[in-house]
Scaffold this motif. Structure first.
Motif, short mmCIF file in Angstrom:
data_model
loop_
_atom_site.label_atom_id
_atom_site.label_comp_id
_atom_site.label_asym_id
_atom_site.label_seq_id
_atom_site.Cartn_x
_atom_site.Cartn_y
_atom_site.Cartn_z
N HIS A 119 0.95 14.46 -2.14
CA HIS A 119 -0.31 14.22 -2.84
C HIS A 119 -0.88 12.85 -2.43
O HIS A 119 -2.07 12.72 -2.16
CB HIS A 119 -0.03 14.26 -4.35
N TRP A 120 0.00 11.87 -2.37
CA TRP A 120 -0.41 10.51 -2.02
C TRP A 120 -0.99 10.44 -0.62
O TRP A 120 -2.05 9.85 -0.40
CB TRP A 120 0.80 9.57 -2.17
N ILE A 121 -0.30 11.07 0.36
CA ILE A 121 -0.78 10.98 1.74
C ILE A 121 -2.10 11.74 1.91
O ILE A 121 -2.99 11.30 2.63
CB ILE A 121 0.29 11.47 2.76
N ARG A 122 -2.26 12.86 1.19
CA ARG A 122 -3.53 13.59 1.25
C ARG A 122 -4.68 12.70 0.77
O ARG A 122 -5.72 12.60 1.41
CB ARG A 122 -3.48 14.82 0.33
N THR A 146 0.83 -1.21 0.00
CA THR A 146 0.00 0.00 0.00
C THR A 146 0.86 1.27 0.00
O THR A 146 0.56 2.23 -0.69
CB THR A 146 -0.92 0.03 1.24
N VAL A 147 1.93 1.24 0.81
CA VAL A 147 2.75 2.45 0.90
C VAL A 147 3.89 2.46 -0.12
O VAL A 147 4.69 3.38 -0.14
CB VAL A 147 3.33 2.65 2.33
N GLY A 148 3.97 1.40 -0.92
CA GLY A 148 4.97 1.39 -1.99
C GLY A 148 6.38 1.07 -1.53
O GLY A 148 7.35 1.58 -2.08
N LEU A 149 6.51 0.23 -0.50
CA LEU A 149 7.85 -0.12 -0.01
C LEU A 149 8.21 -1.59 -0.26
O LEU A 149 9.21 -2.08 0.26
CB LEU A 149 7.97 0.18 1.49
N THR A 150 7.40 -2.28 -1.06
CA THR A 150 7.64 -3.71 -1.28
C THR A 150 9.06 -3.98 -1.78
O THR A 150 9.71 -4.92 -1.32
CB THR A 150 6.62 -4.26 -2.29
N ALA A 151 9.54 -3.12 -2.66
CA ALA A 151 10.86 -3.36 -3.25
C ALA A 151 11.98 -3.29 -2.21
O ALA A 151 13.03 -3.91 -2.38
CB ALA A 151 11.11 -2.34 -4.36
N VAL A 152 11.78 -2.51 -1.14
CA VAL A 152 12.85 -2.36 -0.14
C VAL A 152 12.48 -3.03 1.18
O VAL A 152 13.09 -2.77 2.21
CB VAL A 152 13.18 -0.87 0.11
#
Lengths: 259, 340
Positions: free
Chosen positions: B164-167, B114-120
């Motif tokens: 923008h994403w967090i908003r 969801t937060v876009g951290l899968t790669a790391v």
């Protein structure tokens, strides 16, 4: 109240997923065994140079545990880091938000690290004993001799309790640097200095490491040292009392202070 | 629903939080606004039972935080992106927290996605940038799929795309009927996201109002006039029944949003030369600064006088040579830095 098994599992994950756990525990085993082996070998080679009194009270089991002087410091680092990195990283806030019952959090952390220290401590003490005895040659003791098994198990327990004591101190001080600075200086220098100076010797006997190491002695007054005012388990009990006091103090701080 | 009642925190003889009483309601974003040192972070820590209040209480759905069973399933909070163990991977940092609340490991992968951290996910979190740390903290907040979410300065350190994403994330969480409580020291940020506004200064509650109400009450419209014939202009305006105020720099202000036309015509009738005739709108940032001017704890060095600060903020930005940096969109005066 969060489920105790869930919190234990969580703390186990915390301990096993930081590399410092592996390094400190491996260092404890290697240092204790290697220094013990070295001293055992030296003692075997220079046995004839010992005084008559030292030969009469020669304690091969205790000799093989000389490396504990250094190995215990690695256990101190392990115990301190388990607690203090929660504070240095700020993780404590995240952890307590997940487990607001501070007693459950604290007990789980202490139990997990203690069990791990016990396993590593016992492994270390048996490895150290057998390696040391092999190098002592004709002067070695057998695990089946009177009180030897007690001393070997006692050495493992000693490492466990020193870890618990360190966790309690770290929980009180809430700082890696402060805790390590205090405990390293204490166990490496201050305790031995106090024990070496005649004026403070009688008091130093009741310090946690001095009292606790009685459990590793097989021969009373080993190597022509003074007779102790307590037995092996009595000394170990004094050490346990120190650890209990430190852990209770640590809990009081955790309970009372803002995270 | 979060209810604060008389929440107070005293450090020595300093009141950091002073009898705060307010409610945070579900289904909307409640903005928690205040300058540095206003007590926002302290309040949020007390809401999570991390800090002990000197007095007062916080109830979450009627319960005290420490009585919550598996609290991550009720309330998720991002306090500080750095509140993770840097020597542990992002995945393991979240895993140990999930386990303590009996949240399945599969959920850890979900929130990382969801937060876009899968790669790391397998990387140690100490190597993370502030923005990545912020995303990890948000992943932690979302872990238990809670009904209440709390974010302390979430846009801090995020790039424009991240902001923008967090908003949008907060808006969608509120739209799902959840309670979203977000702190900021930037009025402009709040104006874009919050439905309801709670303003504090020096630990005291200054406003508890809907965002629309705050805008209505605080956005003042007026027309600015500059003229080489101030006397004639003033007489003409008074004769026409307009309320005119003279400012220190010699310009006039006439209240009202659509006053440019009548004022221009009036000047023409009386043959008064105008050098400037411009409609103005005081920004919400100015309204916020005025409201908290008395309560700002850490003034910039040359602004000891709160009145002067407020007056300077009121002036036109191009003319206000000695004023603090224009309190515009992302512009921050020295006293509006991060952290309480």
């Amino acid at each position: 109240m969060a489920a105790p098994s869930a919190v234990l599992k969580s703390e186990w994950t915390k301990v096993r997923t930081v590399s410092s756990t592996m390094w400190t525990l491996a260092a404890a085993l290697v240092l204790t065994a290697a220094v013990g082996a070295l001293l055992s070998g030296v003692m075997n080679a220079t046995y004839d140079d010992l005084s008559r009194a030292e030969q009469l009270t020669f304690d091969p089991t205790l000799v093989s545990f000389f490396g504990m002087m250094l190995g215990q410091l690695a256990m101190v680092v392990f115990g301190v880091l388990v607690v203090s990195t929660e504070y240095s990283s700020g993780m404590i806030r995240t952890s307590l938000a997940a487990v607001p019952q501070r007693a459950a959090f604290y007990v789980s952390k202490v139990v997990v690290a203690t069990l791990l220290a016990l396993v590593v401590g016992l492994l270390t003490s048996f490895v150290t004993f057998f390696v040391g005895q092999a190098l002592l040659g004709d002067h070695s003791a057998s695990i089946t001799d009177d009180n030897v098994l007690r001393a070997v198990i006692g050495a493992g327990l000693y490492m466990t309790v020193i870890t618990m004591f360190s966790m309690g101190v770290a929980a009180m001080l809430r700082s890696t640097v402060l805790s390590l600075g205090l405990l390293m200086a204490f166990f490496f220098l201050i305790s031995s200095i106090l024990a070496g100076v005649p004026a403070t010797r009688d008091v130093a006997r009741y310090l946690p490491d001095q009292a606790g190491s009685a459990v590793m002695q097989v021969v009373p007054g080993a190597l022509d040292s003074d007779k102790l005012p307590y037995g092996p388990w009595g000394g170990f009990g004094i050490m346990c009392a120190w650890a209990a006091a430190a852990l209770i103090g640590g809990y009081a701080v955790l309970k009372k202070r803002d995270a | 629903m979060i209810e604060l009642e008389g929440l107070t925190k005293r450090y020595g003889d300093k009141l950091a939080v002073d009898h705060l009483t307010f409610q945070v309601r579900p289904g909307m974003i409640t903005g928690f606004l205040g300058p540095n040192g206003a007590g926002k972070s302290t309040t949020m820590r007390m809401m999570l039972d991390l800090d002990n209040p000197t007095a007062g209480s916080v109830r979450i759905d009627g319960k005290h935080y420490r009585d919550l069973q598996e609290p991550l399933k009720y309330i998720g909070a991002l306090l500080d992106a750095k509140n993770m163990h840097g020597g542990r991977s992002a995945y393991h940092n979240l895993l140990c927290l999930a386990q303590s609340n009996r949240i399945p490991a599969s959920r850890v992968a979900e929130v990382l996605d969801t937060v876009g951290l899968t790669a790391v996910a397998k990387k140690k979190s100490k190597g993370f940038s502030l923005g990545m740390g912020q995303r990890l903290g948000i992943a932690y907040a979302l872990l238990g799929d809670p009904e209440i979410l709390m974010f302390d300065e979430p846009v801090n350190g995020l790039d424009p795309e991240g902001i923008h994403w967090i908003r949008n994330l907060m808006k969608s969480l509120a739209a799902q009927g959840r309670t979203v409580f977000v702190s900021s020291h930037l009025m402009s940020e709040m104006a874009l996201t919050a439905d309801h506004l709670i303003v504090i200064g020096q630990g005291k509650l200054l406003a508890d109002t809907s965002m629309a109400g705050f805008i209505r009450e605080n956005s003042r419209s007026y027309v600015r006039v500059r003229t080489p014939q101030p006397e004639q202009f003033k007489d003409a305006a008074s004769a026409a029944g307009l309320s005119v105020s003279l400012r220190e720099d010699g310009s006039f202000e006439i209240e009202g949003a659509d006053m440019a036309e009548p004022v221009g015509e009036l000047a023409a009738q009386h043959r008064v030369t105008l050098h400037q005739l411009s409609p103005q709108q005081a920004s919400l940032e100015e309204a916020f600064m005025q409201m908290t001017a008395q309560a700002v704890e850490y003034h910039a060095h040359n602004l000891n006088d709160p009145g002067a600060a407020a007056a300077a903020a009121q002036a036109d930005p191009p003319l206000a040579q000695n004023a603090p940096p224009a309190p515009g969109q992302q512009g921050q005066g020295p006293q509006w830095g991060k952290g309480d």
